[in-house]
Design a protein around this motif. Structure first.
Motif, PDB file in Angstrom:
ATOM      1  N   LEU A   7     -10.230 108.627  22.691  1.00  0.00           N
ATOM      2  CA  LEU A   7     -11.198 109.549  21.980  1.00  0.00           C
ATOM      3  C   LEU A   7     -12.347 109.745  23.204  1.00  0.00           C
ATOM      4  CD1 LEU A   7     -11.573 107.970  18.381  1.00  0.00           C
ATOM      5  CD2 LEU A   7     -10.511 110.198  19.266  1.00  0.00           C
ATOM      6  N   ARG A   8     -12.429 109.021  24.256  1.00  0.00           N
ATOM      7  CA  ARG A   8     -13.648 108.767  25.173  1.00  0.00           C
ATOM      8  C   ARG A   8     -13.937 110.175  25.973  1.00  0.00           C
ATOM      9  NH1 ARG A   8     -15.010 103.905  26.176  1.00  0.00           N
ATOM     10  NH2 ARG A   8     -16.385 104.345  27.854  1.00  0.00           N
ATOM     11  N   HIS A   9     -13.106 111.100  25.926  1.00  0.00           N
ATOM     12  CA  HIS A   9     -13.483 112.541  26.556  1.00  0.00           C
ATOM     13  C   HIS A   9     -13.310 113.617  25.443  1.00  0.00           C
ATOM     14  CE1 HIS A   9     -13.384 110.398  30.063  1.00  0.00           C
ATOM     15  NE2 HIS A   9     -12.235 109.847  30.057  1.00  0.00           N
ATOM     16  N   LYS A  10     -13.259 113.239  24.329  1.00  0.00           N
ATOM     17  CA  LYS A  10     -13.253 114.333  23.034  1.00  0.00           C
ATOM     18  C   LYS A  10     -14.696 114.064  22.505  1.00  0.00           C
ATOM     19  CE  LYS A  10      -8.340 113.905  22.449  1.00  0.00           C
ATOM     20  NZ  LYS A  10      -7.409 113.373  21.752  1.00  0.00           N
ATOM     21  N   ASP A  11     -15.026 115.326  21.537  1.00  0.00           N
ATOM     22  CA  ASP A  11     -16.126 115.214  20.600  1.00  0.00           C
ATOM     23  C   ASP A  11     -15.501 114.269  19.147  1.00  0.00           C
ATOM     24  OD1 ASP A  11     -17.445 116.996  22.082  1.00  0.00           O
ATOM     25  OD2 ASP A  11     -17.454 118.667  20.531  1.00  0.00           O
ATOM     26  N   LYS A  12     -16.600 113.532  18.882  1.00  0.00           N
ATOM     27  CA  LYS A  12     -15.857 112.458  17.786  1.00  0.00           C
ATOM     28  C   LYS A  12     -16.955 112.109  16.762  1.00  0.00           C
ATOM     29  CE  LYS A  12     -16.431 109.704  21.925  1.00  0.00           C
ATOM     30  NZ  LYS A  12     -16.403 110.653  22.743  1.00  0.00           N
ATOM     31  N   TYR A  13     -16.713 111.614  15.888  1.00  0.00           N
ATOM     32  CA  TYR A  13     -17.840 110.899  14.982  1.00  0.00           C
ATOM     33  C   TYR A  13     -17.623 109.500  14.685  1.00  0.00           C
ATOM     34  CZ  TYR A  13     -18.760 115.820  13.008  1.00  0.00           C
ATOM     35  OH  TYR A  13     -19.072 117.166  13.080  1.00  0.00           O
ATOM     36  N   MET A  14     -18.797 108.897  14.411  1.00  0.00           N
ATOM     37  CA  MET A  14     -18.836 107.516  14.008  1.00  0.00           C
ATOM     38  C   MET A  14     -19.470 107.157  12.764  1.00  0.00           C
ATOM     39  SD  MET A  14     -17.882 104.524  15.099  1.00  0.00           S
ATOM     40  CE  MET A  14     -17.421 104.875  16.598  1.00  0.00           C
ATOM     41  N   HIS A  15     -18.945 106.533  12.025  1.00  0.00           N
ATOM     42  CA  HIS A  15     -19.832 106.139  10.806  1.00  0.00           C
ATOM     43  C   HIS A  15     -19.141 104.928   9.950  1.00  0.00           C
ATOM     44  CE1 HIS A  15     -21.111 107.795   6.383  1.00  0.00           C
ATOM     45  NE2 HIS A  15     -22.245 106.877   6.973  1.00  0.00           N
ATOM     46  N   GLY A  16     -19.869 104.090   9.763  1.00  0.00           N
ATOM     47  CA  GLY A  16     -19.395 102.779   9.131  1.00  0.00           C
ATOM     48  C   GLY A  16     -20.312 101.603   9.129  1.00  0.00           C
ATOM     49  N   LEU A  17     -19.903 100.250   8.716  1.00  0.00           N
ATOM     50  CA  LEU A  17     -20.916  99.266   8.620  1.00  0.00           C
ATOM     51  C   LEU A  17     -20.215  98.353   9.411  1.00  0.00           C
ATOM     52  CD1 LEU A  17     -20.719  99.079   4.386  1.00  0.00           C
ATOM     53  CD2 LEU A  17     -22.673  99.998   5.992  1.00  0.00           C
ATOM     54  N   GLN A  18     -21.340  97.321  10.026  1.00  0.00           N
ATOM     55  CA  GLN A  18     -21.139  96.325  10.845  1.00  0.00           C
ATOM     56  C   GLN A  18     -21.929  95.137  10.089  1.00  0.00           C
ATOM     57  OE1 GLN A  18     -21.673  96.896  15.013  1.00  0.00           O
ATOM     58  NE2 GLN A  18     -19.274  96.628  15.095  1.00  0.00           N
ATOM     59  N   ILE A  19     -21.275  94.052   9.740  1.00  0.00           N
ATOM     60  CA  ILE A  19     -21.645  92.939   8.899  1.00  0.00           C
ATOM     61  C   ILE A  19     -21.532  91.427   9.468  1.00  0.00           C
ATOM     62  CG2 ILE A  19     -21.642  92.119   6.460  1.00  0.00           C
ATOM     63  CD1 ILE A  19     -20.426  95.031   5.721  1.00  0.00           C
ATOM     64  N   TRP A  20     -22.624  90.702   9.372  1.00  0.00           N
ATOM     65  CA  TRP A  20     -22.495  89.379   9.646  1.00  0.00           C
ATOM     66  C   TRP A  20     -22.543  88.566   8.658  1.00  0.00           C
ATOM     67  CZ3 TRP A  20     -26.428  88.697  14.218  1.00  0.00           C
ATOM     68  CH2 TRP A  20     -26.112  89.395  15.385  1.00  0.00           C
ATOM     69  N   ILE A  21     -21.603  87.567   8.281  1.00  0.00           N
ATOM     70  CA  ILE A  21     -21.561  86.666   7.291  1.00  0.00           C
ATOM     71  C   ILE A  21     -21.726  85.172   7.629  1.00  0.00           C
ATOM     72  CG2 ILE A  21     -20.176  85.764   5.255  1.00  0.00           C
ATOM     73  CD1 ILE A  21     -18.991  88.620   5.197  1.00  0.00           C
ATOM     74  N   ALA A  22     -22.605  84.481   7.276  1.00  0.00           N
ATOM     75  CA  ALA A  22     -22.791  83.310   7.895  1.00  0.00           C
ATOM     76  C   ALA A  22     -21.720  82.289   7.409  1.00  0.00           C
ATOM     77  CB  ALA A  22     -24.321  82.667   7.299  1.00  0.00           C
ATOM     78  N   MET A  23     -21.639  81.038   7.932  1.00  0.00           N
ATOM     79  CA  MET A  23     -20.489  80.261   7.604  1.00  0.00           C
ATOM     80  C   MET A  23     -21.113  78.986   6.796  1.00  0.00           C
ATOM     81  SD  MET A  23     -18.095  80.529  11.020  1.00  0.00           S
ATOM     82  CE  MET A  23     -16.745  79.859  10.084  1.00  0.00           C
ATOM     83  N   PRO A  24     -20.483  78.312   6.126  1.00  0.00           N
ATOM     84  CA  PRO A  24     -20.893  76.895   5.550  1.00  0.00           C
ATOM     85  C   PRO A  24     -21.338  76.221   6.736  1.00  0.00           C
ATOM     86  CG  PRO A  24     -18.878  77.777   4.037  1.00  0.00           C
ATOM     87  CD  PRO A  24     -19.068  78.653   5.519  1.00  0.00           C
ATOM     88  N   LYS A  25     -22.068  75.292   6.645  1.00  0.00           N
ATOM     89  CA  LYS A  25     -22.653  74.351   7.659  1.00  0.00           C
ATOM     90  C   LYS A  25     -21.481  73.573   8.058  1.00  0.00           C
ATOM     91  CE  LYS A  25     -26.036  70.539   8.565  1.00  0.00           C
ATOM     92  NZ  LYS A  25     -27.145  69.780   7.817  1.00  0.00           N
ATOM     93  N   ASP A  26     -20.629  72.948   7.350  1.00  0.00           N
ATOM     94  CA  ASP A  26     -19.274  72.240   7.645  1.00  0.00           C
ATOM     95  C   ASP A  26     -18.289  73.099   8.406  1.00  0.00           C
ATOM     96  OD1 ASP A  26     -18.501  73.669   5.459  1.00  0.00           O
ATOM     97  OD2 ASP A  26     -17.432  71.858   4.658  1.00  0.00           O
ATOM     98  N   LYS A  27     -18.515  74.307   8.248  1.00  0.00           N
ATOM     99  CA  LYS A  27     -17.461  75.171   9.145  1.00  0.00           C
ATOM    100  C   LYS A  27     -17.971  75.794  10.315  1.00  0.00           C
ATOM    101  CE  LYS A  27     -14.054  75.180   6.046  1.00  0.00           C
ATOM    102  NZ  LYS A  27     -14.721  74.149   4.880  1.00  0.00           N
ATOM    103  N   GLU A  28     -19.313  75.599  10.751  1.00  0.00           N
ATOM    104  CA  GLU A  28     -20.046  76.213  11.773  1.00  0.00           C
ATOM    105  C   GLU A  28     -19.305  75.821  13.319  1.00  0.00           C
ATOM    106  OE1 GLU A  28     -24.573  77.075  10.170  1.00  0.00           O
ATOM    107  OE2 GLU A  28     -24.178  75.274  11.310  1.00  0.00           O
ATOM    108  N   ASP A  29     -18.572  74.818  13.352  1.00  0.00           N
ATOM    109  CA  ASP A  29     -18.337  74.610  14.600  1.00  0.00           C
ATOM    110  C   ASP A  29     -16.639  74.404  14.543  1.00  0.00           C
ATOM    111  OD1 ASP A  29     -20.827  74.024  15.782  1.00  0.00           O
ATOM    112  OD2 ASP A  29     -20.828  72.160  14.681  1.00  0.00           O
ATOM    113  N   ILE A  30     -16.070  75.331  13.754  1.00  0.00           N
ATOM    114  CA  ILE A  30     -14.624  75.563  13.846  1.00  0.00           C
ATOM    115  C   ILE A  30     -14.304  76.400  15.266  1.00  0.00           C
ATOM    116  CG2 ILE A  30     -14.319  75.353  11.257  1.00  0.00           C
ATOM    117  CD1 ILE A  30     -13.860  78.110  11.200  1.00  0.00           C
ATOM    118  N   ASP A  31     -12.943  76.363  15.135  1.00  0.00           N
ATOM    119  CA  ASP A  31     -12.568  77.312  16.466  1.00  0.00           C
ATOM    120  C   ASP A  31     -12.638  78.678  16.008  1.00  0.00           C
ATOM    121  OD1 ASP A  31     -11.657  75.021  18.191  1.00  0.00           O
ATOM    122  OD2 ASP A  31      -9.850  74.776  17.512  1.00  0.00           O
ATOM    123  N   PRO A  32     -12.987  79.685  16.913  1.00  0.00           N
ATOM    124  CA  PRO A  32     -12.808  80.974  16.741  1.00  0.00           C
ATOM    125  C   PRO A  32     -11.578  81.423  16.049  1.00  0.00           C
ATOM    126  CG  PRO A  32     -13.152  80.652  18.810  1.00  0.00           C
ATOM    127  CD  PRO A  32     -13.202  79.297  18.377  1.00  0.00           C
TER     128      PRO A  32
END
Length: 290
Positions: free
Chosen positions: A109-134
């Motif tokens: 799509l880099r050389h075409k006309d296009k539309y973009m529409h959506g949501l980007q969201i962050w959800i915090a993790m429980p304290k005991d899960k903050e250091d898990i492997d990605p």
């Protein structure tokens, strides 16, 4: 009596070279349940010379959820994943102790006309899960639970509502729902929601206690028990929330944590190039102020 506690309009923000409407966080409300950040991207028409260019940047202590209504994004991360996100699919990346990723317009799509529409969201993790492997998970549109109820089409993007469970691997009690109406209809989810709750109007209108609300507004309730509300025909809303954490979540740039020390370490690690690299993307977003 209305159960709506806060009414917030979108505010403009920049991500890379792309203008978005920021919903969370706001000064009046830093989170809704475990949801700590929501950007509404578009709707934007992009010319053939315009592309989404969010270079590699880091995260800790959260999961990212990308959900598109239109357009496409190529996600690449330091785990080696390369995925094209398309409308209706759910892209879920858990940062845990640390991950790097980029978001760009797909090559097709880099050389075409296009539309973009959506949501980007962050959800915090429980304290005991903050250091898990990605980790990373992607779910095509047809794997997301959907059903019809009293004239409304529901999709459960993440979490659990009643007997409906999304396949997205969340770490705490939460929900992210899409509701679409073809005709005017009254909705009542009093017995299904829990924790804290927010409602965002993408298109159409809703009415609560004889007050109409239009697209671009986020309504945050005093508790999860949203009052009955009316959707006019051809309306789309998103309802999100869940059980809040007992500890405050701190946010600095792309880092979320219950610990200031962990955020300070992440800042130093990124500044000194100690985060993992993203294969096939050698870009770099500097730490703010550096």
């Amino acid at each position: 009596m209305s159960n709506i506690d806060i009414i917030l309009p979108e505010k403009a923000a920049d991500i890379g070279n792309f203008l978005v409407g920021r919903l969370l966080p706001f000064r009046q409300k830093r989170s809704v349940g475990p949801f700590v950040f929501i950007d509404h991207m578009g709707p934007t028409h992009m010319k053939d010379t315009e592309n989404l260019e969010v270079a590699p940047h880091p995260h800790i202590g959260l999961s990212t959820l990308t959900y598109l209504f239109d357009g496409a994004i190529t996600h690449r991360d330091s785990l080696g994943n390369a995925m094209e996100i398309t409308p209706g699919a759910v892209n879920w990346m858990t940062a845990g102790k640390g991950v790097t990723h980029s978001e760009r317009t797909p090559e097709s799509l880099r050389h075409k006309d296009k539309y973009m529409h959506g949501l980007q969201i962050w959800i915090a993790m429980p304290k005991d899960k903050e250091d898990i492997d990605p980790n990373f998970a992607h779910f095509d549109a047809d794997s997301i639970p959907s059903w019809e109820e009293k004239g409304v089409t529901f999709k459960l993007i993440a979490g659990q509502i009643g007997e409906h469970i999304s396949p997205v691997p969340v770490y705490s009690k939460l929900y992210m729902l899409e509701l679409k109406s073809q005709d005017a209809v009254t909705v009542n989810l009093v017995d299904q929601l829990y924790g804290e709750s927010g409602l965002y109007i993408v298109n159409g209108k809703i009415k609560n206690q004889e007050i109409e609300y239009e697209p671009g507004f986020l309504l945050i309730t005093k508790d999860a028990h949203l009052c009955t509300f009316e959707m006019e025909a051809n309306t789309t809303v998103y309802i999100f929330g869940g059980e809040p954490f007992p500890e405050e979540r701190l946010i600095y740039w792309n880092f979320v944590s219950s610990s200031k020390e962990k955020i300070d370490k992440a800042k130093e690690d990124w500044k000194n190039h100690r985060f993992p690299l993203v294969p096939n993307d050698d870009g770099y977003v500097p730490l703010p102020g550096n």
